[in-house]
Enzyme design. Structure first.
Site, PDB file in Angstrom:
ATOM      1  N   CYS A 121      -2.515   7.827   5.109  1.00 56.84           N
ATOM      2  CA  CYS A 121      -2.437   7.552   3.729  1.00 56.84           C
ATOM      3  C   CYS A 121      -3.861   7.635   3.100  1.00 56.84           C
ATOM      4  O   CYS A 121      -3.806   7.736   1.698  1.00 56.84           O
ATOM      5  CB  CYS A 121      -2.222   5.971   3.519  1.00 56.84           C
ATOM      6  N   GLU A 140       0.772  -1.329  -0.155  1.00 54.14           N
ATOM      7  CA  GLU A 140      -0.236  -0.036  -0.099  1.00 54.14           C
ATOM      8  C   GLU A 140       0.899   1.218  -0.081  1.00 54.14           C
ATOM      9  O   GLU A 140       1.664   1.416   0.858  1.00 54.14           O
ATOM     10  CB  GLU A 140      -0.908  -0.054   1.247  1.00 54.14           C
TER      11      GLU A 140
END
Lengths: 487, 487
Positions: A283, A247
């Protein structure tokens, strides 16, 4: 080669605590050997036993919550209350995965009894389940030292799946990583299980060696684009490639339709609040805000940014990269830049929040540049005149973890935006903000590259555990030789 | 660069039919542009419409079955009856995927209604489904010109998922590929759909260009280790990596436990029948047979091989590689080699079946060599003295599509073998043979590397369609903007 990690207090601008040496080659070998040796015993435990271990890890972390949150804040300045809340999220996650392991539906069991019909319809008895993929490497994140850390979702999912885990600690919180690791090892000892089920390594070289190690069967990573991309290529180019679930994303767009622009003030303050959460180190940061020109949104957001105080970033490396990337964004031709008050001389390493504004045509002319990942408190605001321009921009954006649309119910522009953004995003949010990833089974925390390196990847939600399993079909197998769930 | 494909009749040893030029760069661009242009319309069709198209393709192929099977046999010598059966399997597969698309459960829908509990339990309304991943490249296989060919399982799954498809035709059956392509295009035309939904390209360079093309979002491959490995690395090393589902395996072990060895004659003849199906050109070929020494199995299998007639391989390239690889196997120190009768002068390009026998210690000393992929009619037989030796060999083998165990119900050795082989195989078969992959939902046709490049990959069974989908979660989305299945 003899590197080390030492805790850094970003508020005080000072290193503190012991100098923790990088994992030496011999210790690395021992850790990986122990993991490989423990793999068979751990995969043979019952689901109930593994669920108990996950719950016990949660209990241990909860009991130590205050101390751990304080240590994490000393090492990252992410905020002690926020970090205490994150401990709760992390232990909730451990219990949710434990429940999932107890339940067993994640095994995706499918049973097709034999059919004596002629071919192609006829077939033998076939029963499919999922088995552990093998030892898993977990690369902990800097910005969620608990939820995506040593005992975070990846570790919990891999352990729950029946895989032993070796975690690469993040250098931004070395002491916390050790402490969490001690809790996990303590739980394993209490349960009479081999210590090798969980390992912890430190240092750049250990991280690189892990993904190419022959004993490692899969890897999960949360972190920067550059590191994730490099590791994913190492994983793909091994003699025997392994799945790499990386990720990497933190660039997420938020579109405001003309019909929603009237909500001006509330939208602006909600945006800035989301943008500056943990000083922009999410994020799911709402990095790009796309608004109608003339709506006043740019002016209001600019004012809010200009009055937001400087704050520290979680590590010196994050700070340096932020300054470089902010300069790249500010250098886009046409960019108008607003900054908050500059840090004073005493706290000169703090960073000021910023906003970079462009017209949609300027943004479209530099579509790669506007998606520069700038991990920290800077937003990019794009103004459009006609709705078509907003749609054209949506069509040009890269893959992202999450995209948001602010609109009305009867709003053709908003509807078109939802349709377009579904093509690039792992999650599409209506009238909300990307920060805050609910820990629920339907959650999908992933997205097309560059948000992740594996488009089916999710690190949160019911599907997260399947990353560490692989399907096996049994054909005409006697009942006594079938896994319990297939009998 | 001006290459071409021409049909080759392996029985006659002669080229025939038109010289079909490789797809030129301009035509390649047109095909990919058409695919990209049609993607949006195809992904917006209803599931019912896509299911109808899949069924119509099946009907068209069934109606042309005899002619297609004959053409396929002319081009591959795989046997006209076997190929006619394969058409039936292929259209069954198309209908089964159509049923799955109609049913919709492959979307993995999960709905979590909003909860106003405090964090971390509380959460907004979250609903997850799967959306098409984008245009898919399908690399057709040589050895199943229908089931893994232009309208094979990969094409059917990708179209069913809502993805447009560009197929790289296999040069071993260029005319058949064109004919199947015409059927698909005809169905699209009849349904008033854009022709670009299905494209066909030819040639090595087109195949290489496809996997790195920016318009392609995923690739599925069935073929050799070398080609699959090269393409998977191209996919992983793109600026934006894409999922690559490569099935590369054809080395599959079969273990006979001491208790089952008494079935001698039947086991030997079943083994040789499975080994020589389509002259050994099966990805599920039982390449390695592991038997107790002194059971007489080696002698019986040797006799059967020695009396099996030579037969053609499907293409000149397959023939040349087979001869090279067979020499490698035969060159393993200690190998005893048996061959069938040599082809006569008239059919000098036919190949004789072969058997290479080793002791388990010889096999363990050359464990990489014994797993040399030798696509064609050659088996490797390994004899063990003690059961522990058989287990030691099972522990050393590479990943495979399928592993088989012949044993009794109360058979500790067989039970231990099943447990060990589950760690390396995608399918574990009891008292049976690996050839014949039933088209049922529970099927798993995949396995750890080098069987496939993606350990979760299956090209047959209910999960095959998910390769071409990716998850998306909708947060707090108004009902009218949700995909139908989430409302």
């Amino acid at each position: 080669m003899g590197g080390s990690s030492r805790s850094f207090n970003p508020r005080a601008g000072q290193y503190f605590g012991p100098d923790l040496p990088d994992t030496a080659p011999q210790e690395f070998e021992q850790t990986l050997d122990a993991a490989a040796a423990a793999a068979s015993e751990w995969r043979s435990t019952t689901r109930r036993d593994r669920a108990d271990v996950l719950r016990a890890i949660g209990t241990a972390l909860d009991a130590d919550r205050g101390r751990l949150a304080q240590l994490a804040d000393d090492e990252t300045a992410l905020g002690v209350d926020s970090l205490a809340g994150e401990v709760g999220r992390t232990t909730f996650q451990l219990r949710q995965i434990a429940d999932q392991v107890d339940d067993g539906s994640y095994l995706g069991v499918r049973i097709d009894l034999a059919s004596t019909e002629p071919l192609p319809t006829g077939h033998p008895d076939l029963r499919r389940t999922r088995v552990p993929v093998g030892p898993v490497a977990v690369y902990a994140a800097s910005n969620f030292p608990f939820a995506f850390g040593v005992a975070g979702g990846d570790t919990a999912a891999a352990l729950g799946a029946g895989c032993v885990v070796v975690v690469k600690a993040h250098p931004a919180h070395p002491q916390l990583s050790e402490e969490i690791g001690r809790h996990i090892s303590g739980v394993l000892r209490e349960h009479g299980l081999p210590i090798g089920i969980f390992g912890l390594v430190r240092g750049f070289e250990a991280g690189r060696d892990l993904v190419v190690d022959h004993r490692i069967a899969a890897a999960a990573f949360t972190g920067s684009f550059a590191a994730g991309r490099a590791l994913s290529q190492l994983a793909a180019n091994r003699a025997n490639p392994i799945p790499f679930y990386g990720e990497l994303g933190s660039v997420n767009p938020v579109f405001v339709s003309p019909k929603a622009a009237g909500r001006g003030g509330a939208l602006a303050s909600e945006y800035v609040a989301s943008l500056l959460l943990r000083n922009g180190q999410f994020c799911t940061n709402p990095s790009i805000l796309v608004v109608p020109s003339g709506s006043g949104l740019r002016e209001t957001v600019s004012e809010l940014i200009a009055s937001s105080p400087p704050a520290p970033l979680l590590a010196p490396g994050v700070h340096d990269l932020f300054e470089k990337r902010r300069a790249l964004l500010a250098g886009i031709p046409g960019a108008r830049v607003v900054s908050g008050p500059q840090p004073d001389a005493v706290q000169s390493w703090f960073v000021s929040p910023g906003l970079v504004s462009l017209s949609v045509s300027e943004a479209l002319a530099h579509v790669d540049a506007i998606e520069t990942e700038c991990f920290g408190p800077v937003g990019l605001l794009v103004e459009y005149d006609a709705a078509d321009e907003a749609l054209a921009l949506a069509d040009r954006l890269h893959g992202c973890l999450v995209a948001c649309v602010h609109g009305d119910e009867d709003d053709e522009v908003a509807a078109a935006l939802v349709e377009r953004l579904t093509r690039i995003a792992g999650r599409v949010v209506w009238n909300g903000w990307p920060t805050g990833v609910a820990v629920t089974p339907a959650q999908h925390h992933g997205g097309p590259f560059p948000a992740t390196t594996d488009v089916q990847h999710t690190s949160v939600g019911a599907e997260a555990i399947t990353r560490f399993l692989r399907p096996v079909a049994y054909q005409a197998m006697p009942t006594s030789l079938l896994p319990l769930e297939l009998r």
